[in-house]
Design a protein around this motif. Structure first.
Motif, PDB file in Angstrom:
ATOM      1  N   ASN A 186      -6.256   5.246  -3.551  1.00 57.64           N
ATOM      2  CA  ASN A 186      -5.237   5.650  -2.589  1.00 57.64           C
ATOM      3  C   ASN A 186      -5.837   5.991  -1.215  1.00 57.64           C
ATOM      4  OD1 ASN A 186      -3.591   5.196  -4.713  1.00 57.64           O
ATOM      5  ND2 ASN A 186      -2.539   7.174  -4.627  1.00 57.64           N
ATOM      6  N   GLU A 187      -7.125   6.330  -1.205  1.00 58.77           N
ATOM      7  CA  GLU A 187      -7.772   6.555   0.096  1.00 58.77           C
ATOM      8  C   GLU A 187      -7.856   5.231   0.858  1.00 58.77           C
ATOM      9  OE1 GLU A 187      -8.869   7.943  -2.830  1.00 58.77           O
ATOM     10  OE2 GLU A 187      -7.936   9.824  -2.206  1.00 58.77           O
ATOM     11  N   ILE A 188      -8.215   4.168   0.122  1.00 56.68           N
ATOM     12  CA  ILE A 188      -8.261   2.844   0.747  1.00 56.68           C
ATOM     13  C   ILE A 188      -6.848   2.427   1.191  1.00 56.68           C
ATOM     14  CG2 ILE A 188      -8.661   0.384   0.272  1.00 56.68           C
ATOM     15  CD1 ILE A 188     -11.250   1.906   0.609  1.00 56.68           C
ATOM     16  N   GLN A 189      -5.867   2.718   0.346  1.00 60.54           N
ATOM     17  CA  GLN A 189      -4.478   2.356   0.701  1.00 60.54           C
ATOM     18  C   GLN A 189      -4.049   3.078   1.980  1.00 60.54           C
ATOM     19  OE1 GLN A 189      -3.573  -0.036  -0.904  1.00 60.54           O
ATOM     20  NE2 GLN A 189      -4.651   0.167  -2.830  1.00 60.54           N
ATOM     21  N   ARG A 190      -4.453   4.339   2.098  1.00 68.05           N
ATOM     22  CA  ARG A 190      -4.055   5.090   3.300  1.00 68.05           C
ATOM     23  C   ARG A 190      -4.734   4.503   4.544  1.00 68.05           C
ATOM     24  NH1 ARG A 190      -3.365   9.245  -0.681  1.00 68.05           N
ATOM     25  NH2 ARG A 190      -1.316  10.175  -0.374  1.00 68.05           N
ATOM     26  N   ASN A 191      -5.966   4.022   4.374  1.00 66.91           N
ATOM     27  CA  ASN A 191      -6.607   3.337   5.508  1.00 66.91           C
ATOM     28  C   ASN A 191      -5.806   2.097   5.894  1.00 66.91           C
ATOM     29  OD1 ASN A 191      -8.695   5.168   5.559  1.00 66.91           O
ATOM     30  ND2 ASN A 191     -10.133   3.850   4.444  1.00 66.91           N
ATOM     31  N   ILE A 192      -5.376   1.348   4.869  1.00 64.80           N
ATOM     32  CA  ILE A 192      -4.638   0.112   5.131  1.00 64.80           C
ATOM     33  C   ILE A 192      -3.316   0.425   5.832  1.00 64.80           C
ATOM     34  CG2 ILE A 192      -3.418  -1.818   4.032  1.00 64.80           C
ATOM     35  CD1 ILE A 192      -5.605  -1.768   1.838  1.00 64.80           C
ATOM     36  N   VAL A 193      -2.611   1.437   5.334  1.00 59.88           N
ATOM     37  CA  VAL A 193      -1.339   1.823   5.960  1.00 59.88           C
ATOM     38  C   VAL A 193      -1.588   2.215   7.415  1.00 59.88           C
ATOM     39  CG1 VAL A 193       0.477   3.581   5.978  1.00 59.88           C
ATOM     40  CG2 VAL A 193      -0.201   2.530   3.823  1.00 59.88           C
ATOM     41  N   ALA A 194      -2.615   3.031   7.621  1.00 63.10           N
ATOM     42  CA  ALA A 194      -2.883   3.541   8.969  1.00 63.10           C
ATOM     43  C   ALA A 194      -3.269   2.406   9.917  1.00 63.10           C
ATOM     44  CB  ALA A 194      -3.980   4.596   8.925  1.00 63.10           C
ATOM     45  N   GLU A 195      -4.096   1.490   9.438  1.00 59.53           N
ATOM     46  CA  GLU A 195      -4.595   0.457  10.338  1.00 59.53           C
ATOM     47  C   GLU A 195      -3.624  -0.711  10.489  1.00 59.53           C
ATOM     48  OE1 GLU A 195      -8.564  -0.315   8.886  1.00 59.53           O
ATOM     49  OE2 GLU A 195      -9.113   1.785   9.239  1.00 59.53           O
ATOM     50  N   ARG A 196      -3.018  -1.138   9.364  1.00 63.52           N
ATOM     51  CA  ARG A 196      -2.190  -2.347   9.466  1.00 63.52           C
ATOM     52  C   ARG A 196      -0.739  -2.052   9.773  1.00 63.52           C
ATOM     53  NH1 ARG A 196      -4.502  -5.645   4.432  1.00 63.52           N
ATOM     54  NH2 ARG A 196      -6.681  -5.145   4.793  1.00 63.52           N
ATOM     55  N   LEU A 197      -0.219  -0.926   9.299  1.00 63.98           N
ATOM     56  CA  LEU A 197       1.192  -0.643   9.590  1.00 63.98           C
ATOM     57  C   LEU A 197       1.345   0.221  10.825  1.00 63.98           C
ATOM     58  CD1 LEU A 197       2.700  -0.015   6.027  1.00 63.98           C
ATOM     59  CD2 LEU A 197       3.031  -1.996   7.488  1.00 63.98           C
ATOM     60  N   LEU A 198       0.424   1.166  11.021  1.00 65.74           N
ATOM     61  CA  LEU A 198       0.560   2.063  12.175  1.00 65.74           C
ATOM     62  C   LEU A 198      -0.291   1.612  13.354  1.00 65.74           C
ATOM     63  CD1 LEU A 198       0.581   5.517  10.311  1.00 65.74           C
ATOM     64  CD2 LEU A 198       2.538   4.209  11.184  1.00 65.74           C
ATOM     65  N   GLY A 199      -1.160   0.646  13.126  1.00 64.27           N
ATOM     66  CA  GLY A 199      -1.970   0.117  14.230  1.00 64.27           C
ATOM     67  C   GLY A 199      -3.013   1.093  14.751  1.00 64.27           C
ATOM     68  N   SER A 215       0.828  -1.203   0.000  1.00 65.06           N
ATOM     69  CA  SER A 215       0.000   0.000   0.000  1.00 65.06           C
ATOM     70  C   SER A 215       0.865   1.256   0.000  1.00 65.06           C
ATOM     71  CB  SER A 215      -0.931   0.006   1.213  1.00 65.06           C
ATOM     72  OG  SER A 215      -1.820  -1.085   1.127  1.00 65.06           O
ATOM     73  N   VAL A 216       1.986   1.194   0.709  1.00 64.84           N
ATOM     74  CA  VAL A 216       2.924   2.326   0.705  1.00 64.84           C
ATOM     75  C   VAL A 216       3.407   2.555  -0.722  1.00 64.84           C
ATOM     76  CG1 VAL A 216       5.162   3.163   1.523  1.00 64.84           C
ATOM     77  CG2 VAL A 216       3.687   1.841   3.062  1.00 64.84           C
ATOM     78  N   ASN A 217       3.813   1.454  -1.346  1.00 69.69           N
ATOM     79  CA  ASN A 217       4.239   1.480  -2.739  1.00 69.69           C
ATOM     80  C   ASN A 217       3.215   2.105  -3.651  1.00 69.69           C
ATOM     81  OD1 ASN A 217       6.689   0.486  -3.264  1.00 69.69           O
ATOM     82  ND2 ASN A 217       6.056  -1.640  -3.454  1.00 69.69           N
ATOM     83  N   LYS A 218       1.995   1.630  -3.500  1.00 66.61           N
ATOM     84  CA  LYS A 218       0.941   2.013  -4.433  1.00 66.61           C
ATOM     85  C   LYS A 218       0.644   3.512  -4.335  1.00 66.61           C
ATOM     86  CE  LYS A 218      -3.072   2.156  -6.597  1.00 66.61           C
ATOM     87  NZ  LYS A 218      -4.214   3.069  -6.531  1.00 66.61           N
ATOM     88  N   ILE A 219       0.569   4.016  -3.121  1.00 69.34           N
ATOM     89  CA  ILE A 219       0.352   5.455  -2.938  1.00 69.34           C
ATOM     90  C   ILE A 219       1.486   6.208  -3.626  1.00 69.34           C
ATOM     91  CG2 ILE A 219       0.343   7.342  -1.254  1.00 69.34           C
ATOM     92  CD1 ILE A 219      -0.756   5.257   0.802  1.00 69.34           C
ATOM     93  N   PHE A 220       2.691   5.709  -3.408  1.00 69.35           N
ATOM     94  CA  PHE A 220       3.873   6.437  -3.857  1.00 69.35           C
ATOM     95  C   PHE A 220       3.997   6.469  -5.377  1.00 69.35           C
ATOM     96  CE2 PHE A 220       8.474   7.167  -4.325  1.00 69.35           C
ATOM     97  CZ  PHE A 220       8.543   8.355  -3.617  1.00 69.35           C
TER      98      PHE A 220
END
Lengths: 374, 387
Positions: free
Chosen positions: B368-381, B313-318
């Protein structure tokens, strides 16, 4: 190809981290920053004696540990995370690398063992009054006094850890107009050191005024050396930036999980989540470019110029963005003296200025790429 | 840490470079979202496959070269640097094939992989529906069990299906158990696009070509042998593709590095010394490097047994936001000429085409909105909340 820390590097990272968790909390950082030397001398001794922080990139023949600048980079990133004031950048990187790159075996043998042990501190006196590290000039002039000796007159600005250094490595313009590197004993006659108070209390700068101070020429022709040194310095600064950016992200995420408004943690609000996700992208990409540049610096790769400019431009912008978000997402508490957000914010600003602002580095990169044949 | 390539990797890269230098068409193929271009691109897939360059990371048994992930990345870098054609077989190769290798039966692998690798059969993805985009698990197309025929009956509507206007086969998710919780009760099916009851309605993209399509299903029979993975397990099976698509397979860094280098060339020719544009060129170039190096980090992690996971997801946003920025900068360098569409247009209108295509990047493969949710929830907890 292995783009990750080795086992040894991971262990080094963990050791420094554990030490700073014990002795580098907010209170100790503030106490150290406001102390006379500007850093915690006991912590510095431990870093040098137990971890060999300043010895890592110094060859064994000069009393070092014979690893590389990459290992130093790992330590700097951790110091950057904790915002720990330390002479590692000023003495351990700038000082030691200037000496090593001068190729002056005598000076290396005399000075590097002490620098590697952390008992001798060196400072690089280079920037002009305009606050830039020029590769082709300096505000200091050197007049040959025979037998490699010279008399130096003029000023160097923004000298990192200049007031505490035992030995100064001074960039000066020689009679003939060439730029050279000189060794000057900081206790010598004609050397005056004035602290320059910066916004970031965790970094110490000085103005060095030289009035016919005695110096010793380290090598003939420092132009090439200064280019490399500038790149190495910029890369080392990015280690501090990456550490600080990670700290900003961690602080912000922790706060967002704990701070409750409207009956739920603010970290559950999508508007804030997305900003933190962007902070993570900044942190990850910064670390990537910073490590790649550190690898090139450690290897002395031909692409060091490109990687250094790339990393310094990107990591500076990224940390500025992360630090600004750290303040905004913490809300009111972040604009108090008690909270660490301002330390991070000021560190972001200061490091962005050191050894090439982002726009300068981008211009440098373009100049380099324009010339590079592809 | 070690950023040097070993001899084997270097030899692989050199071989790929030499082959591409010799075989890449000198003049660009027609747009692959036209009937003529689609066929030309299929022929190119066959040319690649003939010398085993179409699916380098696949096993040799299936026309691949058993290339490591690193070698695949290097191949992609060479591919884009050589200006080789877009990959019309991309969706099958990068989205379906990893699933076939992981969940497919031997018979499915035998039947589908080789024709996919040489461009004989082009696959289209059928995931999104009119009422299920970002909220994919809301999909309503159904699969009803037909025991007498030994298969399933599909009904419903899929949309935004890339390449479907001309493709031969599709893969997608259908609701096979309406009583199950929404992520369960989904099944992954493979089906021919010319099956009885399938209607394909091309959708013209903003460039004027039918780059995707709607697919309508009216009592379409699919035999059990074309269920991929277990019935009811479709979500889990599909999500393993999502990781691939976002993470690595679909957008290799080679593409952005090549585009960044072209941008640099454009700036050399037309920069007019504008520092503001120079800044943007440098920034895009740096970002492409960041993506390339970040990929090497991912490759290292995967080689050591890790997974792409939420890092994708980080990749995809970037990459998707970089792609837009990079093309915007190119258009600003070109000025009014960028808007021209006739034969004499600068770079054949390629920058504008690329720009129009880049607009879809932040949307497809999970916005990318969905990706940011994934980053926030799965990587940042961070805690889940209302969307």
């Amino acid at each position: 190809m292995h783009f990750a820390l080795s086992e040894e590097q991971t262990e080094l990272d963990a050791t420094v981290r554990a030490l700073l968790e014990r002795r580098g909390d907010s209170e100790s950082v503030r106490r150290a920053a406001q102390s006379a030397p500007g850093y915690d001398t006991a912590l510095w001794s431990t870093l040098c004696e137990q971890i060999g922080a300043a010895a890592l990139a110094v060859p064994e023949e000069y009393g070092g540990a014979g690893f590389s600048l990459f290992e130093t980079h790992v330590v700097l990133e951790r110091l950057g995370y904790a915002l720990t004031p330390s002479p590692l950048l000023g003495s351990g990187v700038l000082g030691a690398q200037a000496l090593l790159r001068s190729g002056n075996a005598d000076a290396c043998a005399r000075l590097l063992p002490g620098i590697a042990a952390g008992t001798t501190l060196a400072a690089l006196a280079w920037a002009s009054a305009d606050g830039r590290w020029h590769l082709d000039r300096s505000d200091v002039r050197a007049t040959d006094a025979g037998a490699g000796e010279a008399r130096l007159t003029g000023s160097a600005h923004l000298v990192l850890d200049g007031t505490t250094a035992d030995v100064l490595l001074v960039v000066a313009v020689r009679d003939a107009g060439t730029v050279e590197l000189y060794e000057v004993d900081s206790a010598a006659e004609g050397v005056h050191r004035e602290p320059m108070t910066g916004l970031d209390i965790t970094l110490r700068f000085a103005r060095i005024d030289l009035d016919s101070a005695p110096g010793r020429l380290l090598c003939e022709g420092a132009a090439g050396l200064l280019g490399e040194l500038y790149d190495v310095a910029a890369v080392a600064v990015t280690a501090l930036q990456v550490g600080a950016a990670q700290r900003g992200l961690d602080m912000t995420v922790a706060y967002a999980k704990e701070r409750v408004q409207f009956g739920r943690p603010i970290g559950s609000f999508q508007a804030l989540k997305h900003r933190m996700a962007d902070m993570l992208v900044h942190v990850e990409t910064s670390r990537t470019l910073s490590w790649a540049a550190a690898w090139s610096a450690a290897q002395g790769s031909a692409n060091l110029r490109e990687r250094a400019a790339t990393a310094k431009a990107w990591c500076s912008d990224a940390l500025n963005a992360v630090a600004a978000e750290t303040v905004q997402l913490h809300g009111g508490i972040a604009i108090t003296w008690e909270h660490d957000a301002h330390l991070l914010f000021k560190r972001a600003h200061a490091t962005s200025q050191l050894f090439g602002q982002p726009h300068e580095q981008r211009r440098r990169l373009l100049g380099h790429l324009r010339l590079a044949a592809r | 840490m070690n950023l040097d390539l070993d001899d084997r990797a270097r030899a692989f890269r050199d071989e790929a470079r030499a082959w591409l230098h010799e075989h890449v068409p000198r003049t660009p193929l027609p747009n692959m979202d036209t009937a003529e271009g689609f066929e030309a691109h299929r022929e190119w897939e066959a040319t690649l496959a003939a010398d085993r360059w179409s699916v380098v990371s696949w096993p040799a048994d299936y026309l691949g070269r058993d290339a490591s992930l690193l070698e695949w990345v290097l191949f992609e870098e060479e591919y884009y640097r050589a200006g080789a054609p877009a990959r019309v077989a991309q969706n099958g190769i990068s989205l379906l094939a990893p699933i076939l290798f992981e969940y497919g039966t031997d018979e499915q692998k035998e039947r589908y992989l080789r024709p996919m690798a040489d461009g004989t059969e082009i696959w289209a993805q059928a995931w999104s529906e009119p009422e299920a985009g970002s909220d994919l698990a809301a999909l309503r197309s159904t699969a009803v069990r037909d025991d007498t025929c030994g298969g399933w009956i599909l009904n419903g509507q899929k949309t935004w299906s890339s390449r479907a206007a001309f493709a031969h086969r599709g893969f997608g998710l259908f609701r096979s158990d309406p009583s199950a919780e929404r992520h369960r009760g989904l099944t992954y099916f493979l089906f021919p696009l010319d099956a009885d009851g399938v209607t394909v309605r091309p959708i013209h993209k903003l460039d004027g070509h039918p780059g995707f399509a709607e697919i309508l299903f009216e009592d379409v029979f699919v035999p059990d042998s074309d269920v991929l993975g277990a019935p009811g397990d479709g979500w889990r099976v599909a999500m393993s593709t999502a990781g691939n698509e976002r993470g690595l397979s679909l957008r290799s860094p080679g593409r952005f590095c090549a585009a960044a280098d072209q941008l640099l060339d454009l700036w050399r020719e037309r920069g007019d010394g504008s520092p503001a544009l120079g800044e943007r060129v440098a920034d895009a170039w740096i970002a492409a490097q960041a993506y390339r190096l970040y990929t090497f980090g991912t490759v290292t992690r995967l080689a050591e047994g890790g997974s792409v996971g939420a890092d994708g997801s980080v990749n995809k946003i970037f990459w998707s936001e970089l792609d837009v920025r990079l093309h915007e900068t190119a258009l600003d360098l070109l000025g009014p000429e960028a808007e021209l569409r006739d034969a004499g247009a600068a770079a054949g209108g390629a920058w504008m085409d690329g720009y129009l295509f880049s607009l879809s990047g932040p949307i497809y493969a999970g916005t990318n909105e969905i990706q940011r949710n994934i980053v926030a929830e799965r990587l940042l907890g961070l805690p889940r909340g209302n969307r």
